[in-house]
Structure formats: structure tokens, C-alpha cells
Design an enzyme around this catalytic site. Structure first.
Site, mmCIF file in Angstrom:
data_model
loop_
_atom_site.group_PDB
_atom_site.id
_atom_site.type_symbol
_atom_site.label_atom_id
_atom_site.label_comp_id
_atom_site.label_asym_id
_atom_site.label_seq_id
_atom_site.Cartn_x
_atom_site.Cartn_y
_atom_site.Cartn_z
ATOM 1 N N LYS A 1 -1.918 6.890 13.182
ATOM 2 C CA LYS A 1 -3.327 6.538 13.405
ATOM 3 C C LYS A 1 -4.175 7.778 13.700
ATOM 4 O O LYS A 1 -5.360 7.817 13.353
ATOM 5 C CB LYS A 1 -3.437 5.501 14.522
ATOM 6 C CG LYS A 1 -2.887 4.128 14.141
ATOM 7 C CD LYS A 1 -3.558 3.578 12.893
ATOM 8 C CE LYS A 1 -3.507 2.063 12.797
ATOM 9 N NZ LYS A 1 -4.059 1.570 11.523
ATOM 10 N N VAL B 1 0.812 -1.233 0.000
ATOM 11 C CA VAL B 1 0.000 0.000 0.000
ATOM 12 C C VAL B 1 0.838 1.273 0.000
ATOM 13 O O VAL B 1 0.311 2.355 -0.245
ATOM 14 C CB VAL B 1 -0.991 0.045 1.185
ATOM 15 C CG1 VAL B 1 -2.021 -1.071 1.070
ATOM 16 C CG2 VAL B 1 -0.275 0.021 2.534
ATOM 17 N N TYR C 1 3.370 5.120 15.371
ATOM 18 C CA TYR C 1 2.054 4.509 15.153
ATOM 19 C C TYR C 1 0.928 5.444 15.619
ATOM 20 O O TYR C 1 -0.084 5.614 14.935
ATOM 21 C CB TYR C 1 2.037 3.184 15.907
ATOM 22 C CG TYR C 1 0.827 2.314 15.719
ATOM 23 C CD1 TYR C 1 0.693 1.496 14.579
ATOM 24 C CD2 TYR C 1 -0.175 2.239 16.695
ATOM 25 C CE1 TYR C 1 -0.408 0.666 14.431
ATOM 26 C CE2 TYR C 1 -1.271 1.412 16.551
ATOM 27 C CZ TYR C 1 -1.383 0.626 15.419
ATOM 28 O OH TYR C 1 -2.475 -0.209 15.276
HETATM 29 P P1 NDP Z 1 -1.882 -8.174 11.239
HETATM 30 O O1 NDP Z 1 -0.424 -7.950 11.390
HETATM 31 O O2 NDP Z 1 -2.485 -9.426 11.784
HETATM 32 O O3 NDP Z 1 -2.302 -8.015 9.713
HETATM 33 C C1 NDP Z 1 -1.877 -6.911 8.957
HETATM 34 C C2 NDP Z 1 -1.782 -7.330 7.515
HETATM 35 O O4 NDP Z 1 -1.321 -6.174 6.767
HETATM 36 C C3 NDP Z 1 -0.754 -8.436 7.296
HETATM 37 O O5 NDP Z 1 -1.273 -9.415 6.423
HETATM 38 C C4 NDP Z 1 0.413 -7.687 6.673
HETATM 39 O O6 NDP Z 1 1.200 -8.461 5.796
HETATM 40 C C5 NDP Z 1 -0.299 -6.608 5.895
HETATM 41 N N1 NDP Z 1 0.600 -5.528 5.513
HETATM 42 C C6 NDP Z 1 1.621 -4.996 6.213
HETATM 43 N N2 NDP Z 1 2.240 -4.043 5.507
HETATM 44 C C7 NDP Z 1 1.596 -3.961 4.315
HETATM 45 C C8 NDP Z 1 1.767 -3.177 3.157
HETATM 46 N N3 NDP Z 1 2.744 -2.269 3.045
HETATM 47 N N4 NDP Z 1 0.903 -3.361 2.114
HETATM 48 C C9 NDP Z 1 -0.088 -4.283 2.179
HETATM 49 N N5 NDP Z 1 -0.286 -5.072 3.256
HETATM 50 C C10 NDP Z 1 0.548 -4.913 4.309
HETATM 51 O O7 NDP Z 1 -2.574 -6.889 11.902
HETATM 52 P P2 NDP Z 1 -4.036 -6.664 12.517
HETATM 53 O O8 NDP Z 1 -5.030 -7.492 11.805
HETATM 54 O O9 NDP Z 1 -3.926 -6.738 13.988
HETATM 55 O O10 NDP Z 1 -4.228 -5.123 12.150
HETATM 56 C C11 NDP Z 1 -5.015 -4.693 11.058
HETATM 57 C C12 NDP Z 1 -5.197 -3.182 11.189
HETATM 58 O O11 NDP Z 1 -5.858 -2.896 12.425
HETATM 59 C C13 NDP Z 1 -3.878 -2.416 11.218
HETATM 60 O O12 NDP Z 1 -4.042 -1.204 10.532
HETATM 61 C C14 NDP Z 1 -3.664 -2.166 12.691
HETATM 62 O O13 NDP Z 1 -2.860 -1.059 12.921
HETATM 63 C C15 NDP Z 1 -5.103 -1.953 13.150
HETATM 64 N N6 NDP Z 1 -5.317 -2.150 14.572
HETATM 65 C C16 NDP Z 1 -5.107 -3.362 15.166
HETATM 66 C C17 NDP Z 1 -5.337 -3.522 16.517
HETATM 67 C C18 NDP Z 1 -5.167 -4.825 17.209
HETATM 68 O O14 NDP Z 1 -5.315 -4.863 18.438
HETATM 69 N N7 NDP Z 1 -4.872 -5.906 16.523
HETATM 70 C C19 NDP Z 1 -5.767 -2.399 17.354
HETATM 71 C C20 NDP Z 1 -5.964 -1.179 16.633
HETATM 72 C C21 NDP Z 1 -5.742 -1.070 15.283
HETATM 73 P P3 NDP Z 1 2.481 -9.291 6.378
HETATM 74 O O15 NDP Z 1 1.887 -10.260 7.352
HETATM 75 O O16 NDP Z 1 3.047 -9.933 5.169
HETATM 76 O O17 NDP Z 1 3.361 -8.282 7.018
#
Ligand code: NDP
Length: 242
Positions: A154, A59, A150
Site C-alpha cells: 500500500k 489483476v 500489505y
Molecule cells: P473486499 O474483500 O470486500 O473486496 C475486494 C474485492 O477484490 C473482492 O471482490 C475480491 O474478490 C477482489 N479481488 C481479490 N483479488 C483479486 C484479483 N487478483 N483480481 C481481481 N479482483 C480481486 O475488500 P474491500 O472492499 O474492503 O477493499 C477494497 C480495497 O480497499 C482493497 O484494495 C483494500 O486493500 C482497500 N482498503 C480497504 C480498507 C477497509 O477497511 N475495508 C481499508 C483500507 C484499504 P474475491 O471476493 O473473489 O476474493
């Protein structure tokens, strides 16, 4: 009728965690979904191959996000729903955080969300409708020690969401955000047990959230159930830092 029957959606970072759960909820409600992720793996097979495509997408690169939206158009039609969810953490206090840690987090969250929002909005305004859902974080509301990068990104997503919402509202395009709290995903279960327990103590509902609980709110914002909402940020936090 299902909530997203006939709709086309794109979800970044949809190969696992919250993004995968969002894609799953959208498919269940009748959408056809394109997942973009650094490593999309077999997300499309897990989600139901006939209604899902999964493409490599970083992204931080506008061309990749354009290609994600082009795949959606070619396979299913122009996007009606865009979810900017991809994310990373590079936690460290300011004494030890490198400039690269800062830049990477800003690039993925803030610039990535900007790419997804502006490129999807360009398609949606032509159609006269669309819903964009950006994933922020409680960290952007209260600021978390060890997360200057972060928290900044955010919080920035909330500002971006409101500015974009104002630009495209008159074209029938809505832009909203979700602010999850502590959700059980690979990103959070990697944290040390002591840190996890400290966070749990701050949550009135006394438990972490599940990915499906964020996905349900994304579904609400993506669908016509939220037809008179734009520029909002909904908290999915179990009451933490209300
Ligand atoms: P995960 O790490 O489980 O999943 C994130 C996904 O995004 C992974 O598949 C990762 O790929 C992918 N990713 C990372 N960098 C890129 C990139 N440059 N382009 C495309 N894809 C990318 O995270 P979560 O599911 O926990 O988080 C999802 C969203 O929710 C995030 O924005 C996070 O900041 C937000 N969030 C999460 C919270 C939580 O408690 N879990 C709380 C608040 C917000 P890869 O695995 O290959 O790196």
C-alpha cells in the site's frame, strides 16, 4: 449535469465492498462501468445491466487487465476513468508469514495497480484526458504489525501513483490515490471483535467508515471536480493517524 455523464469507467475488485460502492456511485452519476473481479457474479445486474458489464479479471495478470479495458472499449468506448481497487489480505507477523503470503499480496495490490495504471494510461494519453484512482491504505502510511506485506504494497501504491502522475500529466491524465482507514466491508468485518475494538479506539470520529464514504471521494477524484489535482493521496479515515 451529472458528474460522470458520458464517461466510461473500469473498476477492479468491483463485485463487492468498496469497489462495488464506487461502481454504484459512478453509475448514479451517469458513467457506464465495467467491473472486473475474480468472481464478478451478478454485479452488473445489481448495478443496472444496461450501463454495466462485469467480467472475470485477475489483476495480477496483464492479459486479464487488457481484456477488461478491451471490454470497456468494445461495449462503451475507451476508458476515461480507471479505479485500481482489487485487494486481499494475508495477515501474519514476520515470524509466521510465508513467502507466498508476501508474494500474493504484493502481486494483487502493487503489480495489479501497476498493470491497471500503465494500461489505462496508455489509452487515456491517446485521448488527451483521463483519471486514474488507486486505492492505498492507512496501513501504507503508518505500517501495521502483522501486515508487512500489505503495508509495503500500500505504501508502494503511493509511490507508483506519484511516479505515474509525473509521467502522464502532460497528456492530460491525472493519477491520484485514496487512503481509507477502517471501512466496514467483508474484508474488515471478518476480523476478531477485540482487534476491531482496538482500531475503533484510534478513530477520532469514533466509528468505522462506510463504503459509500470512500466512493464519494473516488467520484471526486474521477470527475472534473478535481481537475487540478494529480499525484495526491486523500485520506478517508475519520481522522485516524492524521
Ligand atoms: P473486499 O474483500 O470486500 O473486496 C475486494 C474485492 O477484490 C473482492 O471482490 C475480491 O474478490 C477482489 N479481488 C481479490 N483479488 C483479486 C484479483 N487478483 N483480481 C481481481 N479482483 C480481486 O475488500 P474491500 O472492499 O474492503 O477493499 C477494497 C480495497 O480497499 C482493497 O484494495 C483494500 O486493500 C482497500 N482498503 C480497504 C480498507 C477497509 O477497511 N475495508 C481499508 C483500507 C484499504 P474475491 O471476493 O473473489 O476474493
Amino acid at each position: 449535469m451529472s458528474l460522470l455523464e458520458g464517461r466510461v469507467a473500469a473498476v477492479t475488485g468491483g463485485a463487492r465492498g468498496i469497489g462495488f460502492a464506487i461502481a454504484e456511485a459512478f453509475v448514479r452519476e451517469g458513467a457506464r462501468v465495467v467491473v472486473g473481479d475474480l468472481n464478478p457474479g451478478d454485479a452488473h445486474r445489481k448495478l443496472g445491466a444496461d450501463r454495466v458489464r462485469a467480467v472475470p479479471c485477475d489483476v495480477t495478470r496483464a492479459a486479464d487487465v487488457e481484456a477488461l479495458l478491451a471490454t470497456a472499449r468494445a461495449e462503451f468506448g475507451p476508458v476515461d476513468v480507471m479505479v485500481n481497487n482489487a485487494g486481499i489480505t494475508r495477515d501474519a507477523t514476520m515470524r509466521t508469514m510465508t513467502e507466498d503470503d508476501f508474494d500474493q499480496v504484493i502481486a494483487v495490490h502493487l503489480k495489479g495497480t501497476w498493470h491497471g495504471t500503465r494500461l489505462a494510461a496508455a489509452i487515456m494519453r491517446e485521448q488527451g484526458h483521463g483519471s486514474i484512482v488507486n486505492i492505498s491504505s492507512l496501513s501504507g502510511k503508518v505500517g501495521m504489525a502483522g501486515q508487512t506485506n500489505y503495508s509495503a504494497a500500500k505504501a508502494g501504491i503511493v509511490g507508483l501513483t506519484k511516479a505515474a502522475a509525473k509521467e502522464v500529466a502532460r497528456f492530460g491524465v491525472r493519477v491520484n490515490a485514496i487512503r481509507p482507514g477502517l471501512i466496514r466491508t467483508p474484508m474488515t468485518t471478518a476480523m476478531p471483535e477485540k482487534v476491531w475494538d482496538r482500531k475503533m479506539a484510534e478513530i477520532p470520529m469514533a466509528r468505522a467508515g462506510e463504503v459509500e464514504e470512500v466512493a464519494k471521494v473516488a467520484l471526486f477524484l474521477a470527475s472534473d471536480l478535481s481537475s487540478y489535482m494529480t499525484g495526491t493521496t486523500l485520506e478517508v479515515t475519520g481522522g485516524r493517524f492524521m
